[in-house]
Write an enzyme that holds these catalytic residues in place. Structure first.
Site, PDB file in Angstrom:
ATOM      1  N   GLU A 237       0.836  -1.417  -0.170  1.00 60.91           N
ATOM      2  CA  GLU A 237       0.034   0.020   0.065  1.00 60.91           C
ATOM      3  C   GLU A 237       0.771   1.166  -0.060  1.00 60.91           C
ATOM      4  O   GLU A 237       0.475   2.316  -0.346  1.00 60.91           O
ATOM      5  CB  GLU A 237      -0.892  -0.106   1.241  1.00 60.91           C
ATOM      6  CG  GLU A 237      -2.171   0.836   1.236  1.00 60.91           C
ATOM      7  CD  GLU A 237      -2.980   0.466   2.309  1.00 60.91           C
ATOM      8  OE1 GLU A 237      -4.218   1.128   2.524  1.00 60.91           O
ATOM      9  OE2 GLU A 237      -2.864  -0.637   2.988  1.00 60.91           O
ATOM     10  N   SER A 377      -3.245   5.029  11.106  1.00 68.52           N
ATOM     11  CA  SER A 377      -3.211   6.600  11.381  1.00 68.52           C
ATOM     12  C   SER A 377      -1.594   7.137  11.482  1.00 68.52           C
ATOM     13  O   SER A 377      -0.840   6.386  11.734  1.00 68.52           O
ATOM     14  CB  SER A 377      -3.997   6.801  12.666  1.00 68.52           C
ATOM     15  OG  SER A 377      -3.011   5.971  13.863  1.00 68.52           O
TER      16      SER A 377
END
Lengths: 417, 386
Positions: A237, A377
């Protein structure tokens, strides 16, 4: 060091530009059918799944070629293709860990977007602490029976398949009882409830699973090895797609420049205001630094060095930068930055954009708040950098102490000393 | 596309690190604070013997014919130890000014001895006003006979009190860009030195007072009124040199912070296990790595003559200024009280980075240049041809 693009890269870039000039849709793609047609055209031109091996429908392209495609598509604001998550994450996961049968069954329709994928990871009680997930997959005969709930599932409402992390051994320590399973989103017992986001759009959903039966051959990799597999998918990713982010940010910046040279503020054009100029200079500086960092990653990828935990730097930097820049955009444009309906063309990011649709300044502003949360996050990225790159000690964690009594005894001993 | 150092560049870094670790210890740096010259001439000559001074000087003038990337590699190492000495003043600023002037006689005269370290030089631009273009130059060089007479005061001249020759920017025409470069031996009658004490005690600078200093005609370097382009080259390279040194200060501060956070215990645990400290260290790493990318991209762009070189220099200086400020400052916070002591070395890097921040353009100055370059379309990558 040589930071010029090679002649080969430049020629490839020219080919991509020429293709886009000839094929970029003139009209907004309203329906899923129109989006599929666009996806199909891009796929047939060879620009989708480029990094995949040829035997699975890819082009085995170099990372730089993939990056250039991302860069050029973003530069002209090309409509997004479909199944981005599937092609970027699920596909590579299957290529690395899937069985031959799974690869033959799933990869081709994934590339062509005939089957759209989502990622069934987060749960109401498993966000940053993903490994505490509770959705249960119980092996009964030759089927898994799945019960539980996922949330923040991007694209679930239009997905045909999902890559799920589910608990297959509730008695093992939490990281060791998770498996990776392919789930048919149309199976009985799957219920998708779209959630409206603060941006006004409906990209993610909550998904409920009630006695959903999944054939055992849809297990990816070994039983209870799902956590390790998920760790490797996360590194797909991050990395190769960073130039497209640079390009998207540049497209926004250049439109902002145009608007700032028309918009009057305090009796002069915004572009003539030294305070505005400082903000614009800062923005471009930070985008260039992202570009340099991306080139550094690409240069390593080209030498066959996979990005490791240090790719968290790019994710952290990009997402925090986007938040900063979107704030600056709204500072420079004043109330025009928040205008959606009735925005004059001279000051709008794009014309004719409705609330909750990409293409308004405000939508970009809203969405920047998601970037520091999804795909790990900012706080999780900083943990990764602190622990895996800098080697700082892990925090004492209540769950770990429960799972490993030895650790607890050790900590207790230390406290008593 | 290759963003990695070559084998030779890695070897250069090792060479510089070994030399500086051995010879430029904390004790040495601290001793040099009190020393009026502020540096060890023997160490400087040794750098010449090891070909570190002539890295960017052309081979025909006794150098290695390499460039800003190699100088940046050495300067990063210097930043790591807060090296005190006239390296930047001589082989970056003065050497760039001479080379950019195109004056071959001056190159033949000065560059070979700059490369060996026999000669030290400095560069004098600032006067009362702060700025980085020819418009800040008020000092006049008035033609007299076949020479010139200089009067006025230059300020913040790096290692000017000990430099053998100072390259001085003086106004020679009526237009704001009409400046010229003059090579002025420090011993010239009428030139007096007033040493400054800076916050960074290792950054020796001084004021040079010119009281009707008479110079021969061959003191002029390059063409009369042709100094602006050379000055511009000096500012560009001076800015990247400062970035490289600040990067070294930041990297060393980060390493010390991480090492400390692993061993220092509070509440029964290493403080690095607390997210308050761990996340700070992660942000310091992020800033340092980005500063690395920006510094070496700019150094490469200058060497390559890339179309976006000016943009890259201004991106680097404005970014690294802020990054080094953050990293060197947060290092003190991670350490707590010990970080604020004189005895601990963190303040050496903190002060060096602060010293370099305003030089050759501060953050605001370079952000404005970034915007000017973008508006002029001098960019690279997919942005080119927009």
């Amino acid at each position: 060091m040589d930071l010029y693009y090679t002649r080969e890269d430049e020629e490839f870039r020219a080919r991509v530009r020429a293709w886009l000039e000839a094929n970029l849709p003139r009209e907004k793609l309203e329906t899923l059918e129109q989006q599929r047609a666009w996806h199909r055209a891009v796929y047939e031109a060879g620009f989708i799944g480029m990094g995949w091996p040829v035997e699975y429908g890819g082009r085995a392209a170099r990372p730089m070629e993939q990056a250039i495609v991302g860069e050029e598509f973003a530069r002209v604001n090309a409509p997004p293709t479909l199944n981005g998550l599937g092609i970027a994450i699920v596909g590579p996961t299957l290529i690395h860990h899937g069985t031959e049968a799974q690869k033959r069954r799933f990869l081709k329709p994934m590339l062509t977007a005939d089957e759209i994928w989502c990622q069934l990871y987060s749960e109401p009680n498993a966000g940053s602490d993903l490994a505490s997930l509770r959705t249960r997959a119980e092996l009964v005969g030759d089927h898994f029976v799945i019960n539980g709930q996922k949330v923040w599932t991007s694209g679930a409402h239009r997905a045909d398949w999902g890559l799920m992390l589910a608990r297959t051994d509730p008695d093992a320590p939490k990281h060791l009882g998770i498996s990776c399973i392919l789930v048919d989103m149309h199976a009985p017992g799957v219920e998708v409830r779209p959630l409206r986001q603060l941006s006004g759009s409906n990209e993610f959903s909550e998904v409920f699973f009630t006695d959903v039966r999944v054939p055992a051959e849809h297990l990816v990799g070994e039983l209870n090895a799902g956590w390790q597999i998920a760790q490797t998918t996360l590194s797909y990713e991050r990395g190769g797609n960073t130039l497209s982010r640079v390009s998207r940010q540049l497209a926004l910046f250049h439109r902002l420049l145009q608007v700032a040279s028309r918009l009057e503020r305090d009796g002069r054009r915004a572009i003539d205001d030294p305070v505005v100029r400082q903000k614009l200079g800062q923005m471009y500086t930070e985008i260039e630094v992202l570009r340099y960092g991306s080139l550094r990653i690409l240069s390593r990828l080209e030498k066959g060095i996979r990005p490791g935990p240090e790719s968290s730097i790019t994710k952290l930097y990009y997402s925090e930068m986007d938040k900063r820049h979107q704030e600056l955009v709204l500072e420079i444009l004043g109330p025009y930055g928040q205008l959606i309906e009735g925005a004059p063309s001279a000051y709008a990011l794009q014309d004719g954009v409705a609330y909750g649709e990409p293409g308004s300044w405000a939508y970009g502003f809203a969405y920047s708040r998601a970037g520091t949360i999804y795909a790990g996050s900012s706080e999780i990225q900083k943990n990764i950098l602190g622990e895996r790159v800098l080697g700082l000690p892990k925090e004492l964690r209540a769950d770990r102490m429960q799972a490993h009594p030895a650790t607890q005894a050790q900590a207790g001993g230390e406290g008593g000393a | 596309m290759d963003f990695e150092f070559s084998q030779d560049q890695m070897a250069l870094r090792e060479l510089a690190r070994e030399l500086l670790t051995e010879r430029c210890t904390s004790a040495h740096v601290r001793a040099m604070m009190e020393d009026p010259a502020g540096y060890d001439p023997a160490l400087y000559r040794q750098m010449g013997d090891m070909s570190l001074l002539g890295l960017a000087i052309p081979e025909q003038y006794g150098g290695s014919g390499l460039g800003m990337v190699e100088q940046a590699i050495v300067l990063e190492e210097m930043g790591r130890v807060a090296y005190p000495g006239p390296f930047v003043a001589g082989v970056v600023l003065a050497a760039t000014g001479i080379q950019a002037s195109g004056d071959e006689a001056a190159m033949a005269r000065y560059l070979p001895c700059l490369a060996t370290g026999e000669l030290t030089m400095s560069f004098a631009l600032l006067e009362d006003a702060i700025g980085w273009g020819p418009e800040v130059v008020a000092m006049r060089a008035v033609p007299a006979g076949d020479g010139f007479v200089l009067s006025g005061t230059k300020r913040f001249v790096p290692f000017g009190a000990t430099a053998d020759v100072i390259l001085v920017v003086a106004s020679t025409g009526d237009g704001p860009g009409d400046v010229s470069l003059f090579a002025v031996p420090r011993e010239t009658p009428g030139l007096t030195v007033e040493p400054y004490g800076m916050f960074d005690l290792n950054a020796k600078t001084c004021a040079l007072h010119f009281d009707a200093v008479r110079l021969p005609g061959d003191a002029l370097i390059g063409d009369l009124n042709g100094g602006a382009a050379a000055l511009d080259a000096v500012v560009q390279r001076g800015a990247v040199a400062a970035c490289a040194e600040m990067l070294g200060c930041a990297r060393k501060s980060l390493e010390m912070s991480v090492a400390y956070a692993k061993v220092r215990k509070q509440f029964g645990q290493p403080i690095g296990s607390f997210q308050a400290i761990k996340h700070k260290c992660a942000e310091m790493l992020e800033a340092t790595e980005n500063a690395h990318s920006a510094t070496y991209y700019a150094a490469w762009a200058l060497d390559a003559g890339a179309p976006d070189a000016r943009l890259a220099v201004s991106v680097a200086k404005s970014f690294v200024n802020e990054a080094a400020r953050k990293v060197c400052g947060e290092a003190i916070q991670v350490h707590g009280g010990i970080g604020f002591t004189w005895e601990y070395d963190l303040h050496l890097y903190f002060k060096r980075a602060k010293h370099l921040e305003p030089l050759w353009g501060d953050t605001a100055w370079h952000r404005e240049r970034v915007l000017e370059e973008v508006l002029a379309g001098r960019v690279a990558g997919a942005a080119a041809g927009r």
